[in-house]
Write a protein that holds these residues in place. Structure first.
Motif, PDB file in Angstrom:
ATOM      1  N   TYR A 114       1.025  -1.183  -0.011  1.00  0.00           N
ATOM      2  CA  TYR A 114       0.162  -0.091  -0.007  1.00  0.00           C
ATOM      3  C   TYR A 114       0.880   1.261   0.062  1.00  0.00           C
ATOM      4  O   TYR A 114       0.448   2.297  -0.682  1.00  0.00           O
ATOM      5  CB  TYR A 114      -0.962  -0.156   1.290  1.00  0.00           C
ATOM      6  N   ILE A 115       1.936   1.340   0.633  1.00  0.00           N
ATOM      7  CA  ILE A 115       2.884   2.491   0.755  1.00  0.00           C
ATOM      8  C   ILE A 115       3.401   2.668  -0.626  1.00  0.00           C
ATOM      9  O   ILE A 115       3.281   3.648  -1.175  1.00  0.00           O
ATOM     10  CB  ILE A 115       3.940   2.122   1.679  1.00  0.00           C
ATOM     11  N   ALA A 116       3.909   1.558  -1.123  1.00  0.00           N
ATOM     12  CA  ALA A 116       4.536   1.593  -2.559  1.00  0.00           C
ATOM     13  C   ALA A 116       3.463   2.154  -3.529  1.00  0.00           C
ATOM     14  O   ALA A 116       3.745   2.959  -4.488  1.00  0.00           O
ATOM     15  CB  ALA A 116       5.265   0.369  -3.062  1.00  0.00           C
ATOM     16  N   ALA A 117       2.152   1.695  -3.354  1.00  0.00           N
ATOM     17  CA  ALA A 117       1.339   1.900  -4.439  1.00  0.00           C
ATOM     18  C   ALA A 117       0.886   3.471  -4.162  1.00  0.00           C
ATOM     19  O   ALA A 117       0.679   4.140  -5.157  1.00  0.00           O
ATOM     20  CB  ALA A 117      -0.017   1.143  -4.089  1.00  0.00           C
ATOM     21  N   GLY A 118       0.841   3.940  -3.056  1.00  0.00           N
ATOM     22  CA  GLY A 118       0.645   5.390  -2.805  1.00  0.00           C
ATOM     23  C   GLY A 118       1.658   6.255  -3.244  1.00  0.00           C
ATOM     24  O   GLY A 118       1.282   7.211  -3.798  1.00  0.00           O
ATOM     25  N   ILE A 119       2.857   6.080  -2.983  1.00  0.00           N
ATOM     26  CA  ILE A 119       4.200   6.556  -3.561  1.00  0.00           C
ATOM     27  C   ILE A 119       4.156   6.766  -5.173  1.00  0.00           C
ATOM     28  O   ILE A 119       4.225   7.571  -5.823  1.00  0.00           O
ATOM     29  CB  ILE A 119       5.462   6.022  -2.913  1.00  0.00           C
TER      30      ILE A 119
END
Length: 385
Positions: A312-317
């Motif tokens: 989710y973090i990588a998707a947000g970034i």
């Protein structure tokens, strides 16, 4: 330490990021010669400062990549609080620094910090943590989907008060993509998208200057716009036209000599296209696309190995950077109304560059931790068990 450096060098995000940093320095060094000489008497002034930001960005990437995801998780609420405090303080006269009618920077004596950059990163971590903690509620109940949006809407309202409509769109857009990937019901999601679109139209038409920008975007060459609200866009289009196939030559731009405002920040890509032509422009876009694709590859790897928080973090970034790239390029070529958004890794600006580098370091950490885990067995329902 040396082992960490080795896995970073092997990471597929490292090479495109390094190439973008070098290319961005060349862009700024060329585009900022005129404004640097006018303001300071030194044509290399902004190139030197951008070089310092590059070194800070390298340090930010390294530090961010050494922090475990578990530790980042502990920083969620402090980061969110700092994001809100920054967005509030920037509105305080004497603390917030105003440029071109917008109050977006916190004025520390030695440097200026763009509050929206920290707020965007804080929002990504907040939504990621919320999805991991409340995933069944998000997928099954409308209220579970809506709750995190209350926090984000407050952030968006603070951004609109600066005003910074571009940052508000990017922040909310990235968060919506994260929620979509979390498995929100399609009907609820698209209903909210329609509501968001309506509110965006209201925000666009609520201020005279926004309406003027919209009208100039629709017909920038109209006599009433070409030397007014449409001036930046027309000068940017002239820069693209002058570049043709292979450009006028590095350093030979005419538009950067006070014809195109913000030539080294928001419109640095137009100057690059003027000097290197279609070939150089496509090369820069290819590098940016390659980096974003690698980030989304990391999202897939983390999801396949059950590291949902990292995914989710990588998707947000990835969403944040992709939206900012699309909007900036769209503004430069006239596909979107003018917005004050920088082009990641290319535009001059300390806050945006250092935070963007930190984001890449975080994605590298996600990839590193994901690769330490075995792939989960996939079942017929399509989910990782």
């Amino acid at each position: 330490m040396f082992e960490n450096l080795r896995w970073q060098a092997r990471d597929q995000h490292f090479i495109p990021w390094l190439l973008l940093m070098v290319l961005g320095w060349v862009m700024v060094a060329s585009a900022a010669t005129g404004i640097g000489e006018k303001l300071t008497g030194n044509a290399a002034y902004f190139a030197i400062r951008h070089g310092v930001y590059l070194m800070l960005g390298v340090a930010a990437l390294y530090i961010a990549s050494q922090i475990s995801l578990e530790r980042w998780r502990q920083f969620e609420l402090p980061m969110l609080a700092l994001g809100f405090v920054g967005l509030c303080l920037v509105l305080v006269p004497g603390v917030g620094h105003e440029v071109n009618g917008s109050r977006r920077w916190l004025n520390f004596v030695l440097f200026k910090l763009q509050a929206s950059e920290l707020a965007k990163l804080a929002a990504i971590f907040y939504v990621s943590g919320y999805l991991v903690r409340r995933l069944p509620e998000v997928r099954e109940r409308f209220w579970g989907f809506i709750k995190p949006l209350f926090v984000l809407v407050i952030m968006v309202l603070l951004l609109l008060m600066e005003p910074d409509f571009g940052a508000a769109v990017v922040l909310l857009g990235a968060a919506m993509i994260q929620l979509f990937l979390g498995g929100v019901k399609a009907g609820q999601y698209f209903l909210l998208m329609i509501g968001t679109g309506v509110l965006s139209v209201i925000a666009l038409t609520s201020e005279e200057w926004r309406v003027a920008r919209l009208m100039a975007y629709l017909d920038p060459w109209a006599p009433e716009h070409v030397y007014g609200t449409g001036y930046q866009l027309t000068q940017s289009l002239i820069a693209f036209g002058r570049g043709e196939w292979f450009g006028v030559g590095l350093g030979e731009s005419v538009q950067k000599l006070f014809y195109l405002p913000e030539a080294h920040t928001d419109f640095v890509f137009a100057i690059w296209a003027e000097e290197t032509g279609l070939f150089g422009g496509l090369m820069a876009i290819a590098l940016l696309t390659f980096l974003v694709a690698r980030i989304w590859q990391t999202v897939w790897i983390a999801q396949q190995r059950g590291l949902l928080y990292g995914a989710y973090i990588a998707a947000g970034i990835g969403s944040l950077l992709a939206l900012q790239i699309v909007i900036n390029l769209g503004v430069n070529i006239g596909l979107l109304p003018t917005k004050g958004l920088t082009l990641p890794f290319f535009s001059y600006g300390g806050s945006s560059l250092v935070l963007a580098c930190a984001m890449i370091g975080i994605v590298m950490r996600v990839k590193h931790e994901a690769m330490l885990l075995p792939e989960l067995e996939q079942h017929d329902d399509g989910g990782a068990q």
